[in-house]
Design an enzyme around this catalytic site. Structure first.
Site, short mmCIF file in Angstrom:
data_model
loop_
_atom_site.label_atom_id
_atom_site.label_comp_id
_atom_site.label_asym_id
_atom_site.label_seq_id
_atom_site.Cartn_x
_atom_site.Cartn_y
_atom_site.Cartn_z
N ASN A 1 0.82 -1.22 0.00
CA ASN A 1 0.00 0.00 0.00
C ASN A 1 0.85 1.27 0.00
O ASN A 1 0.32 2.37 0.08
CB ASN A 1 -0.97 0.00 1.19
CG ASN A 1 -0.25 0.15 2.53
OD1 ASN A 1 0.97 0.25 2.59
ND2 ASN A 1 -1.02 0.19 3.61
N TYR B 1 3.85 -3.57 18.74
CA TYR B 1 4.41 -4.21 17.54
C TYR B 1 4.79 -5.66 17.85
O TYR B 1 4.46 -6.58 17.10
CB TYR B 1 5.64 -3.39 17.11
CG TYR B 1 6.50 -4.01 16.05
CD1 TYR B 1 6.10 -4.02 14.71
CD2 TYR B 1 7.75 -4.54 16.36
CE1 TYR B 1 6.92 -4.57 13.73
CE2 TYR B 1 8.57 -5.08 15.38
CZ TYR B 1 8.15 -5.09 14.07
OH TYR B 1 8.96 -5.63 13.10
#
Ligand code: NAD
Length: 328
Positions: A42, A155
């Site tokens: 993306n 994360y």
């Protein structure tokens, strides 16, 4: 021994995150070996320039799409032999501010990849995890068998969840998963990380280098080409089976280097020996940073693969490549 990628049929590999730092090196390597590649990215942190040289290649196809779009993923992944899943939120510090970034791009994104594979019958997956899954574990070195796994960043939580989903999909739906917990990966085209930050900061201010933390953070650093090579080696040499449909490997060098030493090497590479180093202080460079990581790669080593460069050598090579790139 298995060798799935190099076969006369020119295997087709879908690389998610293929316009990113590590992904674009995966693309370079696989194209050079004759594979057909589809990149899905993306372009949130990746760059089209990273794959620009391949845009006219009939064996290369670029799809600008998002992991969160399951229909796009299904359409893109269908017909491939292997999915090499690297796309993720890679802004670890940013994930602490936008607290759903890792949930979306690491957890949901990986679930979507797996679901698209299940629905389209694509079987093989290489998954980019991270040493951050070990959190602040006192184990030394960190081994694949180390536990409990208690990440200290969102994360890390996202990566560990990703591993769990890969394992479950492999056991339930006949997929095969090769998962890799990377050390810090460095080299050309990187857009984040300590070596990149130091080169960038010193170019902006050659007189002073600000270092986050006390500089005593100690970690292993692996050159990006070696990271790609290690994954490919395991994929080609670890034959997974119905009994063991997935496996996880540390992908690291056994050597480490401190942030202080990295600062000195980068200053030396840039020829700025007058530069002053200013430490912001504190054990962690930022919230969620693990100050000491010693990752053993014994499992890959036993299979016959080990990193060729030490952490210090890798830092020097990466710094000089990045300095050249930033000059261009
Ligand atoms: P990167 O940011 O350069 O690459 C990530 C790529 O994923 C980018 O091209 C980005 O545009 C793309 N992406 C992000 N979210 C997406 C989404 N929702 N849909 C489609 N594309 C999306 O970072 P990198 O360093 O190349 O990291 C690659 C992988 O390796 C990541 O999974 C990262 O977590 C893992 N990893 C990297 C390191 C390291 O030191 N670089 C260490 C451990 C793990």
């Amino acid at each position: 021994m298995v060798n799935q990628i190099v076969n006369p049929r020119r295997p087709a590999v879908c690389v998610t995150g293929g316009a990113g730092f590590i992904g674009s090196h995966v693309v370079d390597r696989l194209l050079s070996e004759g594979a057909r590649i589809t990149v899905l990215d993306n372009l949130s942190t990746g760059r089209r320039e990273n794959v620009e040289p391949h845009l006219g290649n009939p064996r290369f196809h670029f799809v600008q799409g998002d992991l969160l779009d399951l229909d796009c993923l299904r359409e893109t992944i269908a017909g491939h032999d292997l999915v090499w899943h690297l796309a993720a939120n890679t802004d670890i510090r940013g994930g602490t501010i936008q607290t759903d970034a890792d949930l979306k791009n690491c957890v949901m994104g990986t679930w979507n990849v797996l679901e698209a594979m299940r629905l389209t019958g694509v079987r093989d997956l290489i998954f980019a995890s991270s040493g951050v899954v070990y959190g602040d574990s006192p184990a030394n070195p960190l081994l694949e068998s180390t536990g409990p796994l208690l990440p200290v960043s969102l994360y890390g939580a996202g990566k560990l969840s990703g591993e769990a989903f890969v394992s479950a999909y492999c056991h339930l739906f006949g997929l095969r998963g090769w998962m890799f917990r990377f050390a810090n990966v460095i080299g050309s085209r990187t857009n984040h990380g300590v070596v990149h930050d130091f080169v960038r900061k010193l170019r902006q201010n050659p007189r002073e280098l600000e270092v986050l933390g006390d500089g005593y953070q100690v970690k292993p650093y692996l050159l990006v080409e070696e990271c790609v090579d290690g994954m490919l080696y395991a994929y080609r040499n670890v034959a997974l089976s119905v009994e063991q449909p997935c496996d996880v490997f540390n992908l690291s060098t056994d050597t480490t280097i401190s942030v202080r030493e990295i600062a000195e090497i980068v200053i030396d590479v840039l020829g700025l020996n007058q530069a002053r180093i200013r430490y912001t202080g504190g054990r962690r460079g930022w919230p969620g940073d693990a100050p000491v990581i010693l990752m053993g790669a014994a499992k890959l080593c036993q299979l016959g693969w080990s990193a060729r460069h030490s952490s210090a050598e890798a830092v020097r090579i990466a710094a000089s490549r990045l300095a050249q790139e930033m000059r261009a």
